[in-house]
Design a protein around this motif. Structure first.
Motif, mmCIF file in Angstrom:
data_model
loop_
_atom_site.group_PDB
_atom_site.id
_atom_site.type_symbol
_atom_site.label_atom_id
_atom_site.label_comp_id
_atom_site.label_asym_id
_atom_site.label_seq_id
_atom_site.Cartn_x
_atom_site.Cartn_y
_atom_site.Cartn_z
ATOM 1 N N LEU A 63 42.666 8.126 10.655
ATOM 2 C CA LEU A 63 43.130 7.053 10.401
ATOM 3 C C LEU A 63 43.365 5.637 11.062
ATOM 4 C CD1 LEU A 63 41.499 5.244 8.301
ATOM 5 C CD2 LEU A 63 43.978 5.667 7.139
ATOM 6 N N HIS A 64 42.762 4.915 12.195
ATOM 7 C CA HIS A 64 43.208 4.090 13.098
ATOM 8 C C HIS A 64 43.174 3.338 11.615
ATOM 9 C CE1 HIS A 64 41.488 1.525 15.904
ATOM 10 N NE2 HIS A 64 42.708 1.097 16.454
ATOM 11 N N ARG A 102 38.353 17.830 8.954
ATOM 12 C CA ARG A 102 39.385 16.863 9.837
ATOM 13 C C ARG A 102 38.799 16.049 10.836
ATOM 14 N NH1 ARG A 102 41.368 21.948 11.355
ATOM 15 N NH2 ARG A 102 41.226 21.616 13.299
ATOM 16 N N TYR A 103 38.735 14.628 10.448
ATOM 17 C CA TYR A 103 37.800 13.982 11.584
ATOM 18 C C TYR A 103 38.314 12.351 11.745
ATOM 19 C CZ TYR A 103 37.290 12.146 6.354
ATOM 20 O OH TYR A 103 37.221 11.204 5.332
ATOM 21 N N HIS A 104 38.430 11.474 12.412
ATOM 22 C CA HIS A 104 38.469 10.127 12.639
ATOM 23 C C HIS A 104 37.382 8.932 12.080
ATOM 24 C CE1 HIS A 104 40.789 7.699 14.940
ATOM 25 N NE2 HIS A 104 39.479 7.226 15.625
ATOM 26 N N MET A 105 38.491 8.200 11.784
ATOM 27 C CA MET A 105 37.651 7.119 10.207
ATOM 28 C C MET A 105 39.072 5.592 11.261
ATOM 29 S SD MET A 105 38.780 6.295 6.695
ATOM 30 C CE MET A 105 37.531 7.037 5.756
ATOM 31 N N SER A 106 37.736 4.707 11.475
ATOM 32 C CA SER A 106 38.366 3.420 12.282
ATOM 33 C C SER A 106 37.960 2.340 11.710
ATOM 34 C CB SER A 106 38.216 3.919 13.571
ATOM 35 O OG SER A 106 38.698 3.259 13.804
ATOM 36 N N GLY A 107 38.036 1.452 11.646
ATOM 37 C CA GLY A 107 37.219 -0.089 11.043
ATOM 38 C C GLY A 107 36.564 0.050 12.713
ATOM 39 N N ALA A 118 37.727 -1.502 4.096
ATOM 40 C CA ALA A 118 36.673 -0.222 2.738
ATOM 41 C C ALA A 118 35.732 -0.699 3.517
ATOM 42 C CB ALA A 118 37.674 -0.724 1.469
ATOM 43 N N ALA A 119 34.950 -1.920 3.579
ATOM 44 C CA ALA A 119 33.540 -1.744 3.406
ATOM 45 C C ALA A 119 32.988 -0.801 4.443
ATOM 46 C CB ALA A 119 32.786 -3.602 3.766
ATOM 47 N N MET A 120 33.603 -1.250 6.118
ATOM 48 C CA MET A 120 33.788 -0.574 6.740
ATOM 49 C C MET A 120 33.886 0.994 7.090
ATOM 50 S SD MET A 120 32.506 -1.061 10.244
ATOM 51 C CE MET A 120 32.322 -1.632 11.836
ATOM 52 N N THR A 121 34.514 1.787 6.462
ATOM 53 C CA THR A 121 34.674 2.431 6.487
ATOM 54 C C THR A 121 34.127 3.324 5.616
ATOM 55 O OG1 THR A 121 36.937 2.084 5.703
ATOM 56 C CG2 THR A 121 37.576 2.392 7.849
ATOM 57 N N THR A 135 30.652 10.470 14.353
ATOM 58 C CA THR A 135 32.000 11.055 13.869
ATOM 59 C C THR A 135 32.681 10.042 13.459
ATOM 60 O OG1 THR A 135 32.766 10.875 15.753
ATOM 61 C CG2 THR A 135 31.065 12.584 16.521
ATOM 62 N N GLY A 136 32.723 9.097 13.701
ATOM 63 C CA GLY A 136 33.759 8.119 13.360
ATOM 64 C C GLY A 136 34.308 7.700 14.322
ATOM 65 N N PHE A 137 34.168 7.991 15.621
ATOM 66 C CA PHE A 137 34.781 7.628 16.949
ATOM 67 C C PHE A 137 34.698 6.026 17.475
ATOM 68 C CE2 PHE A 137 36.283 8.161 20.953
ATOM 69 C CZ PHE A 137 37.659 8.451 20.846
ATOM 70 N N PRO A 138 35.209 5.272 18.033
ATOM 71 C CA PRO A 138 34.152 4.010 18.689
ATOM 72 C C PRO A 138 33.217 4.248 19.272
ATOM 73 C CG PRO A 138 37.146 4.254 18.209
ATOM 74 C CD PRO A 138 36.444 5.364 18.252
ATOM 75 N N THR A 139 32.666 3.746 19.385
ATOM 76 C CA THR A 139 31.354 3.358 20.204
ATOM 77 C C THR A 139 31.342 1.868 20.707
ATOM 78 O OG1 THR A 139 29.079 3.941 20.640
ATOM 79 C CG2 THR A 139 29.587 3.395 18.490
ATOM 80 N N GLY A 140 30.864 2.377 21.826
ATOM 81 C CA GLY A 140 30.419 0.318 22.474
ATOM 82 C C GLY A 140 28.113 0.158 22.352
ATOM 83 N N ASN A 141 27.678 1.302 22.033
ATOM 84 C CA ASN A 141 26.438 2.334 21.946
ATOM 85 C C ASN A 141 25.975 1.175 21.422
ATOM 86 O OD1 ASN A 141 23.844 2.745 21.052
ATOM 87 N ND2 ASN A 141 24.436 3.993 23.123
ATOM 88 N N PRO A 142 25.284 -0.568 22.134
ATOM 89 C CA PRO A 142 24.857 -1.127 20.831
ATOM 90 C C PRO A 142 23.331 -0.467 19.833
ATOM 91 C CG PRO A 142 24.294 -1.985 23.697
ATOM 92 C CD PRO A 142 24.859 -0.259 23.557
ATOM 93 N N ALA A 143 22.833 0.167 20.222
ATOM 94 C CA ALA A 143 22.094 0.816 19.068
ATOM 95 C C ALA A 143 22.439 1.591 17.890
ATOM 96 C CB ALA A 143 21.066 2.379 20.103
ATOM 97 N N THR A 144 24.234 2.537 18.337
ATOM 98 C CA THR A 144 24.634 2.883 17.719
ATOM 99 C C THR A 144 25.421 1.697 16.475
ATOM 100 O OG1 THR A 144 24.911 4.571 19.011
ATOM 101 C CG2 THR A 144 26.705 4.297 17.197
ATOM 102 N N ILE A 145 25.868 0.410 16.971
ATOM 103 C CA ILE A 145 26.393 -0.986 15.984
ATOM 104 C C ILE A 145 25.264 -1.178 15.500
ATOM 105 C CG2 ILE A 145 27.652 -2.625 16.035
ATOM 106 C CD1 ILE A 145 28.557 -1.734 19.639
#
Lengths: 373, 264
Positions: B64-65, A221-226, A92-95, A232-242
């Protein structure tokens, strides 16, 4: 408005309903069970949802789901159940999904002493889940405060899009006191996106720090992820974005400390000795402080209403004023005193600890006061 | 709508390995959905953790993932808060049958209208090939280098025993059949579980010398049956019953309480 004689846990339910909570999912556990029982009785009549889940993990998952769908939602538990909730609390904190988690604290570790009060979850409430994460923890010490701070918990969760933990011990939960149930309390609801769905990026916060998350089913409509995610809510591996995400999550709380940190300071201006407390020990401290003042002793008291973020600036400033001694009574081996020692020198702190399930008595605190003076 | 319209094409390429069956499961699901009248705004797809659960990110719905094993209770909260949404759970064998097993049986027991599609590749793929509760006895995995001494669940029987009112099994080697049973699961007014046998050539297949993805699909063809042949893994719909649905029951309870009738 007339007062009603009710229990702490009942005041919590009344506060939640007044704040607009219409979803509760929980699992029975002493000493919080009355909250679930009362929700089961009251929510259907309001068209709200009550669910008894298969465990505490499912309970917090369900309320996060309900909140994602746009409903204000709460769960209530105690130590062991709170331990089980930690992973999803972090989700919940992350999303950035607003929820309220009530932890009516009992003796630990493990099954511990289910029917007796404790404050051993002070640190777990802040640091129980893995990773740096934002969280707000509020701590009422009276039945009236349970009602008021439950409303505040919902307001802060909606305002800052963050989980809020309401932490109070078994004695506050089961205590009965006269409470005024205000019908006119200010209620805050989360912001809805201003941009049309085609331009919507859920975690784009613009100049601010807080995202506007549209309820599922509302046309956005969007994506939510831990997972660490981009705007955009989509997973990233970009160091600056993280890095930006983790820092923003912290900043949205840290840069609003003044609004979030609530406390009561009594007679601290000239105080040479100051009690610092919350929960049931605060009640004994209040009595001793009052009696000491009546005797003409320069004794003050700080009651914490917000535990996390921790009010270090308040303690630093208060200490600097008179080089005061602090007496910190708590129902743990010293979790609060340890945190306070980051801003008050250790040798200026007198610890009064109790871990046997009994309360810290005024007599104990009088003795501690004599020791300091 | 065409099923391809349901994809977030800007999020491609997907993370799945060459030969992985998960894309085939996804396309069967989307084809089934495309034949029905759901507006994408009113569809929510919830997933847990693992290879299968990455599917939600590629879909242009409310997606939702969640955390490992917990997709079903998250979905339960969403469904109860907004019963008008079509809520689908995409999960894997480890996600649904190991860490999330408790939630699976309780959602089945409640008969809440969720469509749960289990991508069963018999292995934990995301963490590189450990055995799951659906890895067959004495098969190899990185955590069962001498053979898996555990016995697997029969997920169909587990769901049936837990009270699911719709239970089916399909396989990626039978995509049209799979699309059909997922479609019937979507149409079902109650809890539906569709187990899908899917190939993982990278971990399960390689470890157990099952050959390429094509070989593994042939294995499915040789070892499954849609007509109940003796000694084959049965595919098809095993339970399909109309029973009171949980959201409807709760709505009825709310109405009863509002009318002041209390319990009836």
């Amino acid at each position: 408005m007339s007062k009603r004689l009710i229990q702490g846990n009942e005041a919590c339910v009344e506060g939640a309903l007044a704040a607009g909570a219409r979803f509760f999912a929980g699992y029975p556990i002493t000493p919080s069970t009355e909250i679930a029982e009362l929700m089961a009785e009251k929510l259907p009549a309001l068209g709200g949802v009550f669910m008894q889940m298969e465990d505490e993990i499912a309970s917090i998952a369900a309320i996060i789901g309900a909140s994602i769908a746009g409903t204000k939602a709460m769960t209530a538990t105690s130590g062991p159940g709170f331990s089980l909730m930690q992973e999803n609390l972090g989700f919940a904190a992350m999303t950035e999904v607003p929820i309220v988690v009530v932890n009516v604290t009992r003796g630990g570790p493990s099954t511990g002493t289910p029917t007796k009060p404790s404050q051993g979850d002070f640190m777990q409430a802040r640091w129980g889940c893995h990773g740096d994460h934002p969280i707000i923890v509020l701590a009422p010490s009276s039945v009236q405060e349970v009602y008021n701070l439950t409303i505040t918990a919902f307001n802060m969760s909606e305002k800052y899009m963050v989980p809020v933990v309401l932490l109070y011990d078994e004695v506050v939960g089961h205590l009965r006191e006269g409470v005024e149930l205000k019908g006119t309390a200010e209620i805050i609801n989360r912001d809805f996106p201003l941009v049309p769905p085609e331009n919507y990026r859920p975690y784009a916060t613009g100049d601010g720090l807080i995202p506007k998350l549209a309820p599922f089913g509302s046309g956005y409509r969007y994506h939510m992820s831990g997972l660490s995610h981009d705007e955009t809510g989509f997973p990233t591996g970009n160091p600056a974005t993280i890095e930006n995400l983790v820092v923003r999550l912290q900043d949205k709380i840290e840069k609003n400390r003044q609004d979030i940190i609530k406390y009561k300071a009594i007679d601290v201006e000239d105080a040479e000795v100051i009690f610092l407390a919350y929960g049931s020990p605060l009640r004994s401290a209040l009595q001793v402080q009052k009696q000491a003042r009546a005797r003409g002793e320069k004794v003050g008291l700080i009651q914490l209403l917000t535990l996390w973020p921790f009010p270090h600036e308040l303690l630093t400033e208060t200490f600097a004023r008179n080089n005061a001694d602090f007496i910190i009574p708590e129902l743990s081996l010293g979790q609060l005193a340890d945190e306070a020692s980051k801003s008050v020198p250790r040798d200026k702190i007198t610890r009064v600890n109790r871990n046997d399930g009994a309360l810290i008595t005024p007599a104990q605190l009088e003795q501690a006061l004599k020791g300091v003076r | 709508m065409k099923y391809k319209d349901f994809l977030r094409k800007d999020k491609m390429p997907h993370i799945w390995c060459p030969g992985c069956g998960h894309g085939m499961v996804l396309s069967s699901f989307l084809r089934a959905l495309a034949k029905r009248e759901y507006h994408p705004d009113k569809v929510a797809v919830i997933s847990g953790i693992g290879c299968s659960s990455r599917a939600s990110g590629y879909l242009n719905f409310n997606t939702l993932h969640t955390t490992h094993g917990r997709a079903i209770p998250f979905a339960t909260g969403i469904k109860m808060a907004k019963p008008e949404l079509k809520v689908v759970v995409l999960t894997g064998d480890g996600d649904s049958a190991a860490i999330g097993g408790n939630h699976l049986i309780h959602a089945a027991r409640r008969n809440i209208e969720l469509t749960v599609i289990v991508f069963n590749n018999n292995i934990y793929g995301m963490t590189s090939g450990q055995y799951s509760p659906l890895t067959p006895h004495m098969r190899l995995a990185t955590t069962a280098p001498y053979g898996n001494i555990d016995y697997p669940f029969d997920l169909v029987k587990l769901a049936e025993g837990a009270g699911a009112s719709f239970v089916a099994r399909g396989a990626t080697a039978q995509p049209r059949h799979l699309e059909k049973i997922i479609g019937q699961g979507l149409d079902h007014n109650g809890f539906s579980l569709i187990e899908v046998i899917t190939q993982c050539p990278t971990y399960f297949g390689r470890k157990n010398r099952m050959g390429s993805a094509v070989d593994m699909l042939q294995w499915q063809r040789d070892n499954t049956s849609t007509t109940g042949k003796e000694g084959k893994i049965p595919l098809g719909i095993f339970v399909q019953e109309e029973r009171p649905e949980y959201c409807a029951n709760y709505h009825h309870l709310v109405k009863t309480v509002a009318e002041g009738k209390g319990s009836e």
